[in-house]
Design a protein around this motif. Structure first.
Motif, short mmCIF file in Angstrom:
data_model
loop_
_atom_site.label_atom_id
_atom_site.label_comp_id
_atom_site.label_asym_id
_atom_site.label_seq_id
_atom_site.Cartn_x
_atom_site.Cartn_y
_atom_site.Cartn_z
N PHE A 62 -26.98 28.55 -19.25
CA PHE A 62 -26.79 27.67 -18.09
C PHE A 62 -27.06 26.24 -18.53
N ALA A 63 -28.31 25.85 -18.65
CA ALA A 63 -28.65 24.51 -19.16
C ALA A 63 -30.11 24.51 -19.57
N SER A 64 -30.37 23.93 -20.73
CA SER A 64 -31.72 23.96 -21.30
C SER A 64 -32.56 22.76 -20.92
N GLY A 65 -32.05 21.90 -20.03
CA GLY A 65 -32.81 20.72 -19.61
C GLY A 65 -32.08 19.45 -19.96
N HIS A 85 -34.00 8.20 -13.65
CA HIS A 85 -34.35 9.22 -12.65
C HIS A 85 -33.82 8.88 -11.26
N GLU A 86 -33.93 7.62 -10.86
CA GLU A 86 -33.57 7.24 -9.50
C GLU A 86 -32.09 6.93 -9.31
N ASP A 87 -31.44 6.44 -10.36
CA ASP A 87 -30.05 5.98 -10.22
C ASP A 87 -29.04 6.85 -10.94
N ILE A 88 -29.50 7.79 -11.75
CA ILE A 88 -28.57 8.68 -12.47
C ILE A 88 -28.80 10.13 -12.07
N VAL A 89 -30.02 10.63 -12.26
CA VAL A 89 -30.27 12.05 -11.97
C VAL A 89 -30.29 12.33 -10.47
N GLY A 113 -35.72 22.86 -16.75
CA GLY A 113 -35.76 21.42 -16.48
C GLY A 113 -34.62 20.98 -15.58
N GLY A 114 -33.78 20.09 -16.10
CA GLY A 114 -32.64 19.61 -15.32
C GLY A 114 -31.70 20.74 -14.92
#
Length: 260
Positions: A62-65, A85-89, A113-114
């Motif tokens: 799936f995704a490792s972060g 963190h605030e403007d991309i994720v 993680g992500g």
């Protein structure tokens, strides 16, 4: 560099996280493409939009972060770190949460993680028996950003979330099911087929009702619908799907709902 693909498949669509050389670690370009994909889905006219979206990873993971290879370029500067963190994720995650189309997370292997944050934004999560979940960022010396922690807190019980963050605990698939983090665990070689069947089955139901349900769930998560939103909710009374669903039941036949 990884990539995100959006693939229409009839009444449903697939969004694939692809960075297989890094177990689908999510780089900045992928976060931006994820946001763009879900904003595109949300903008689509109802008559053209898929009834369901499956989010998966390429190559059996799936995704490792996040992509740690990029971290040195921004993590040690406060302004750049906040921007990431605030403007991309955060906008990418909220584009998923704000999408009115039902979403499935098709989880194989690492969901870390992500990747866990992305899965948490999906309505229904189905994983393979070898899947693992967590956010062991304490090993990297940093905490979880507030907006991302709020997203995880919607689906991960507070005691488990504390273990994940404070002890860097990884949760196995069977425990994830027991804890309510996922809805179903299946053999690893059956994850894709099971998710596809569920997406196709959901796509046979009323897309208009699904959209209204997701809108109301968002309103409830934000403190409840306003008086105006409560009134507006019942505008579906004379809708084609409403009439078709009730009529089909009375006529003892399967409903034939409109695409939009």
């Amino acid at each position: 560099m990884g990539r995100i693909t959006l693939e229409p498949l009839g009444d449903w669509a697939r969004v694939t996280l692809s960075n297989p050389a890094r177990l689908n670690a999510i780089d900045i370009a992928m976060w931006q493409a994820l946001r763009a994909s879900f904003e595109r889905l949300q903008r689509m006219p109802a008559a053209e939009a898929p009834h369901a979206v499956v989010v998966c990873g390429a190559g059996g993971q799936f995704a490792s972060g996040g992509d740690i290879a990029e971290f040195a370029g921004f993590r040690f500067d406060e302004a750049r770190l906040r921007h990431f963190h605030e403007d991309i994720v955060a906008p990418a995650l909220h584009a998923m949460l704000d999408c009115d189309i039902p979403t499935f997370a098709q989880i194989s292997g690492a969901c870390i993680g992500g990747g866990l944050e992305i899965a948490a934004c999906c309505d229904i999560r189905i994983c393979g028996q070898a899947s693992r979940f967590g956010a062991p960022i304490a090993k990297l010396g940093f905490p979880m950003a507030p907006g991302e922690l709020e997203v995880l807190s919607r689906v991960v019980a507070a005691p488990v979330l504390r273990e994940m963050l404070l002890e860097a605990r990884l949760v196995e698939a069977a425990d994830a099911l027991r804890l309510g983090l996922v809805h179903e665990v299946v053999p690893d070689d059956q994850v894709e087929a099971v998710v596809q069947r569920r997406a196709e089955r959901l796509a046979e139901l009323s897309p208009a009702a699904a959209r209204l349900n997701k809108q109301t769930l968002r309103q409830l998560a934000g403190g409840g619908p306003s008086p105006g939103e409560r009134r507006a909710h019942f505008r579906y009374a004379d809708s084609p799907d409403h009439r078709e669903g009730v009529t089909a039941f009375l006529e003892k036949r399967p409903p034939r709902f409109q695409r939009g």
